[in-house]
Design a protein around this motif. Structure first.
Motif: not given
Length: 144
Positions: A47-75
């Motif tokens: 739906a966003g019509h972004r090239p795959p590598l751009i989409a991967n970059t943006l998805a990685t940034m979003a997941a890193m914020v969520v991932g660090y928060t949960i992994h550091s405090r729980f995992t």
């Protein structure tokens, strides 16, 4: 079956029990964070019509914020002797932002450029392979 699992659990020393608990936590959290990243990636290429590598970059940034928060405090809570939060954040960014992003970018390139397949195909190794690599790095370097 239950008795066998109980015997197995009670036969483990404290260090191995901690590893099993971390693996279970990482499995739950990792699945959630990875699915979050894959959903963002797929929405952006669709739906966003972004090239795959751009989409991967943006998805990685979003997941890193969520991932660090949960992994550091729980995992990895209570694992290792973290000298400083800044050091852990830096290592997490290197591990996930460089290694994780690099591995996932490889999957995107392999499936979309080299093999000329649908840009949705990288989601499979993003879910099945990359998290195993990142668990080991997070456990041995980031949260140690």
């Amino acid at each position: 079956m239950r008795d066998g699992l109980v015997r197995l659990w009670t036969g483990l020393d404290h260090g191995h029990r901690a590893l099993v608990v971390q693996l279970l936590r990482y499995g739950v959290v990792g699945v959630g964070v990875t699915l979050f990243q894959i959903v963002i990636y797929n929405v952006l290429i669709g739906a966003g019509h972004r090239p795959p590598l751009i989409a991967n970059t943006l998805a990685t940034m979003a997941a890193m914020v969520v991932g660090y928060t949960i992994h550091s405090r729980f995992t990895f809570d209570g694992h290792g002797e973290r000298e400083s939060e800044i050091k852990a954040i830096f290592r997490f960014v290197v591990t996930n932002g460089v290694v994780g992003f690099g591995v996932n970018s490889f999957w995107v390139w392999l499936f979309t450029q080299a093999l000329h397949l649908s840009p949705h195909w990288p989601s499979v190794p993003m879910f099945c392979v990359t998290p195993a690599i990142l668990f080991w790095l997070n456990r041995k370097w980031v949260f140690d």
